[in-house]
Design a protein around this motif. Sequence first.
Motif, PDB file in Angstrom:
ATOM      1  N   THR A 276       0.856  -1.184   0.000  1.00 19.63           N
ATOM      2  CA  THR A 276       0.000   0.000   0.000  1.00 19.63           C
ATOM      3  C   THR A 276       0.889   1.230   0.000  1.00 19.63           C
ATOM      4  O   THR A 276       1.609   1.494   0.969  1.00 19.63           O
ATOM      5  CB  THR A 276      -0.917   0.013   1.226  1.00 19.63           C
ATOM      6  N   LEU A 277       0.858   1.998  -1.059  1.00 21.69           N
ATOM      7  CA  LEU A 277       1.682   3.187  -1.195  1.00 21.69           C
ATOM      8  C   LEU A 277       0.878   4.418  -0.810  1.00 21.69           C
ATOM      9  O   LEU A 277      -0.334   4.479  -0.978  1.00 21.69           O
ATOM     10  CB  LEU A 277       2.199   3.312  -2.627  1.00 21.69           C
ATOM     11  N   GLN A 278       1.586   5.390  -0.285  1.00 20.64           N
ATOM     12  CA  GLN A 278       0.938   6.600   0.217  1.00 20.64           C
ATOM     13  C   GLN A 278       0.724   7.601  -0.918  1.00 20.64           C
ATOM     14  O   GLN A 278       1.653   7.902  -1.672  1.00 20.64           O
ATOM     15  CB  GLN A 278       1.804   7.236   1.304  1.00 20.64           C
ATOM     16  N   ASP A 279      -0.501   8.099  -1.040  1.00 22.19           N
ATOM     17  CA  ASP A 279      -0.779   9.160  -2.007  1.00 22.19           C
ATOM     18  C   ASP A 279      -0.119  10.450  -1.546  1.00 22.19           C
ATOM     19  O   ASP A 279      -0.214  10.830  -0.367  1.00 22.19           O
ATOM     20  CB  ASP A 279      -2.283   9.373  -2.159  1.00 22.19           C
ATOM     21  N   VAL A 280       0.536  11.138  -2.478  1.00 25.72           N
ATOM     22  CA  VAL A 280       1.258  12.357  -2.160  1.00 25.72           C
ATOM     23  C   VAL A 280       1.130  13.314  -3.330  1.00 25.72           C
ATOM     24  O   VAL A 280       0.871  12.908  -4.476  1.00 25.72           O
ATOM     25  CB  VAL A 280       2.744  12.039  -1.856  1.00 25.72           C
ATOM     26  N   GLY A 281       1.327  14.575  -3.071  1.00 26.89           N
ATOM     27  CA  GLY A 281       1.267  15.579  -4.130  1.00 26.89           C
ATOM     28  C   GLY A 281       1.830  16.899  -3.643  1.00 26.89           C
ATOM     29  O   GLY A 281       2.230  17.050  -2.478  1.00 26.89           O
ATOM     30  N   TYR A 282       1.888  17.865  -4.537  1.00 29.71           N
ATOM     31  CA  TYR A 282       2.337  19.199  -4.148  1.00 29.71           C
ATOM     32  C   TYR A 282       1.604  20.248  -4.969  1.00 29.71           C
ATOM     33  O   TYR A 282       1.109  19.993  -6.072  1.00 29.71           O
ATOM     34  CB  TYR A 282       3.850  19.356  -4.310  1.00 29.71           C
ATOM     35  N   ARG A 283       1.525  21.421  -4.387  1.00 25.23           N
ATOM     36  CA  ARG A 283       0.957  22.599  -5.048  1.00 25.23           C
ATOM     37  C   ARG A 283       2.061  23.632  -5.203  1.00 25.23           C
ATOM     38  O   ARG A 283       2.856  23.844  -4.292  1.00 25.23           O
ATOM     39  CB  ARG A 283      -0.206  23.175  -4.236  1.00 25.23           C
TER      40      ARG A 283
ATOM     41  N   GLU B 126       9.263  34.313  -8.427  1.00 26.78           N
ATOM     42  CA  GLU B 126       8.990  33.645  -7.162  1.00 26.78           C
ATOM     43  C   GLU B 126       8.387  32.273  -7.440  1.00 26.78           C
ATOM     44  O   GLU B 126       7.455  32.144  -8.236  1.00 26.78           O
ATOM     45  CB  GLU B 126       8.034  34.469  -6.302  1.00 26.78           C
ATOM     46  N   ARG B 127       8.933  31.274  -6.771  1.00 27.17           N
ATOM     47  CA  ARG B 127       8.422  29.907  -6.898  1.00 27.17           C
ATOM     48  C   ARG B 127       8.235  29.315  -5.513  1.00 27.17           C
ATOM     49  O   ARG B 127       9.172  29.282  -4.711  1.00 27.17           O
ATOM     50  CB  ARG B 127       9.381  29.033  -7.707  1.00 27.17           C
ATOM     51  N   THR B 128       7.020  28.858  -5.233  1.00 18.82           N
ATOM     52  CA  THR B 128       6.679  28.275  -3.939  1.00 18.82           C
ATOM     53  C   THR B 128       6.087  26.897  -4.167  1.00 18.82           C
ATOM     54  O   THR B 128       5.176  26.739  -4.987  1.00 18.82           O
ATOM     55  CB  THR B 128       5.685  29.161  -3.177  1.00 18.82           C
ATOM     56  N   ARG B 129       6.605  25.909  -3.451  1.00 18.22           N
ATOM     57  CA  ARG B 129       6.111  24.542  -3.565  1.00 18.22           C
ATOM     58  C   ARG B 129       5.810  24.008  -2.170  1.00 18.22           C
ATOM     59  O   ARG B 129       6.645  24.110  -1.265  1.00 18.22           O
ATOM     60  CB  ARG B 129       7.120  23.643  -4.262  1.00 18.22           C
ATOM     61  N   ALA B 130       4.615  23.415  -2.020  1.00 22.17           N
ATOM     62  CA  ALA B 130       4.180  22.857  -0.736  1.00 22.17           C
ATOM     63  C   ALA B 130       3.616  21.462  -0.977  1.00 22.17           C
ATOM     64  O   ALA B 130       2.749  21.275  -1.847  1.00 22.17           O
ATOM     65  CB  ALA B 130       3.132  23.755  -0.081  1.00 22.17           C
ATOM     66  N   TYR B 131       4.085  20.484  -0.205  1.00 18.49           N
ATOM     67  CA  TYR B 131       3.654  19.096  -0.339  1.00 18.49           C
ATOM     68  C   TYR B 131       2.507  18.796   0.621  1.00 18.49           C
ATOM     69  O   TYR B 131       2.401  19.412   1.695  1.00 18.49           O
ATOM     70  CB  TYR B 131       4.826  18.147  -0.061  1.00 18.49           C
ATOM     71  N   TYR B 132       1.688  17.844   0.231  1.00 19.57           N
ATOM     72  CA  TYR B 132       0.574  17.408   1.066  1.00 19.57           C
ATOM     73  C   TYR B 132       0.404  15.897   0.916  1.00 19.57           C
ATOM     74  O   TYR B 132       0.951  15.274   0.001  1.00 19.57           O
ATOM     75  CB  TYR B 132      -0.720  18.125   0.671  1.00 19.57           C
ATOM     76  N   LEU B 133      -0.361  15.292   1.826  1.00 23.85           N
ATOM     77  CA  LEU B 133      -0.628  13.859   1.831  1.00 23.85           C
ATOM     78  C   LEU B 133      -2.128  13.605   1.872  1.00 23.85           C
ATOM     79  O   LEU B 133      -2.872  14.342   2.539  1.00 23.85           O
ATOM     80  CB  LEU B 133       0.019  13.180   3.049  1.00 23.85           C
TER      81      LEU B 133
END
Length: 701
Positions: free
Chosen positions: A327-334, A361-368
Amino acid sequence: MIIWWFSVWRRWGAARGRVRGRHVGAAGLLLIFLVGASLAGRAQVLVGATPFGPVFSGLRPAGADTTLLLVARARRVGVSTFVQTSGARGYLRLGPRQQLRYRVGTDMIYDSRGTPPFVREDYGADVADVFTLDAANHWQLGQQLHYDQSRANATRTGLWLGRLGYQRRLRPANPIDSLSQMHLTVLGGLATDRRNGRNDAGFAYGFDAAAIYYLNGPTAAPLAVRVLGTRAALGPRTMQRLVAEAAGEQAFLAGAPLTVQGRLGYRTNRAEDYLLGSVQRIQSDTLLAQAGATYRINEFATLRSDNSLLLPTRAFKYRRQSTGADTLQDVGYRQRELDTRQELRFARPKLQSSLSFSYHERTRAYYLDNSRFLSVAKLATALSREQVKDITEQTTLWQGNLTWLPTPRHALALLGTAQLLRVDAPSKDNQQTRDEAQHLLRLTWTGRWAGAFRTTLGVAGEVRQTVFIRASQSAENYVDHLLHWEPGFTWAPGKWSIRSNYHLWVSYQVRDLTAEQARNRASRVLEQTQSLTYQLRPRLLLLADYVRRENRVGQLDWARFRESPLDTSVTHDFSAGARQSWAGPKGSTSLRLGYRLLEQRNYGRAALLPDAASPATTSSLIYLHNITRQQGPEVAVERRATAGFNLTASIWLQWMRTYNTYTTGPGTFIGSSYSAQDLAQETRRVLPYFELAAEWRLGKR
């Protein structure tokens, strides 16, 4: 015939375990078949079909001639590495309303040391057939075949699409505007995909709608709108894409001193593949907004503005194919990217200048996503691990340019830049938080003198400073001081032509902390290029070229401004020869014969291990010279024809020798160590380095 040929191509490309000679023979048979088909139908070169999207933008006139273009390129890039590409593309007019376009190609990297020897072996083919249903060329019916194979990745894809298209002019009553058009296309067919030992197949379909409208005449930028969507269901996997874009430009005010540009776009893409017993979905969504303007203040000054906002998101989601799969964890970023540039230009006959300001300007934030149904505490721990990669980058740049022409033969150019990069990582475990500042000032003078003599002189100074914000990284803080000196001249008296250029840049990298001063480095790089030609006869040219590059690296004592050499490398590249050319009504041919010498010398310190029979127990310091010399004759042939066959071929038959020399120094050395037997070894080889590029165009244009 097309379907039969396509199936033969697929069976040939999918075959495995055959020897290299069979690959070459199959490629030769394929090219022979294409040449025969082109001679029978007199095909014309044009853009091939694409896997998805519109097959063609428009049809050729009914009376257009047709040709076939064959392309082959091969060259040696290393001692045992070769690169080869080949392709054929063409256009066949099968009747007054039917057209056929095709494109096939191979791309290979060959390494004789590997097992199997091929490290990359890719094949591709596109065939498309379109039939016009009406005399007005509004309705079109066609089909398309696409094949792609990569042996290194063990993947093979195929696609058949049927196509129904409609196009018409948007302003038929306007005789001046014949470019404004609208295109509508509907696609549908079958797709196959083989990878990871699986064979998937399913239906594929899509649509394409595009319009281009020249509101302000053919010389102004048009208004354009396009929407493209595709989808393929391959067993448990789904591939889909949607692209929507709109762009335009409009002038305002009397005399059009203000022009406004704008663009909106949206793109979404879904790609799925197998991973650890699961289907991995990579979902990409991007929103783009761009606005710009140009304002002419007066006849000398212009103000420009360009601004854009990009909002991409990525999501990695997993579906288990069996109960035993991990079971792999769903992940992503905005992510958010903001870019703006403001520029003011001023131009007079003897003075030109510009001043610009840019900000990015570049901003990256990860979420689960809690796809594994973790507890609150475990989910917070997993989220914190992903948020270590969160980052914000801000780049501010000021740039000014000034060019002054005091006389018609002399020019002075001054360039200045100031840039600040700020990297912020919220997580304390991310060590990238830092500030980087750069300041550059460059002055260039160009002068033209009597007797076809021209001189250039460039002087530049640059300061780069890097500061890590976290205390644990403060040992890496440094300031880099750079100086550039770039003189050169060109002289062409009569039959002679002499060009000489130099570039010397010096770098002093100084650490901030007193305890890190031993890591200070000083480096000097000198590049010089000399070129000499003499026109012995109208079509016989004698030439000689010499390029030298020297790189010296040393340990720097900044307080005393002293250096201790650590490593030095020098490269000499010398070539001399003659080039004879012939010209005729069907093209030109040139032959070059010469000699080339390439020598690389590396100077450094090392340790010499004691001989087994010697009573010495410690190693001694030596000054080691590693020399690699490549030399031999060079032959090059070039054929340029107005129509037909073009060829560029060269070979450098080089004798390569690699050996070492050294002298013993006082004391000992801690570092790389060698025995006397190791340093006495040398390598001798004969290596022909070649390059071949051929194009063969058959038929009439």
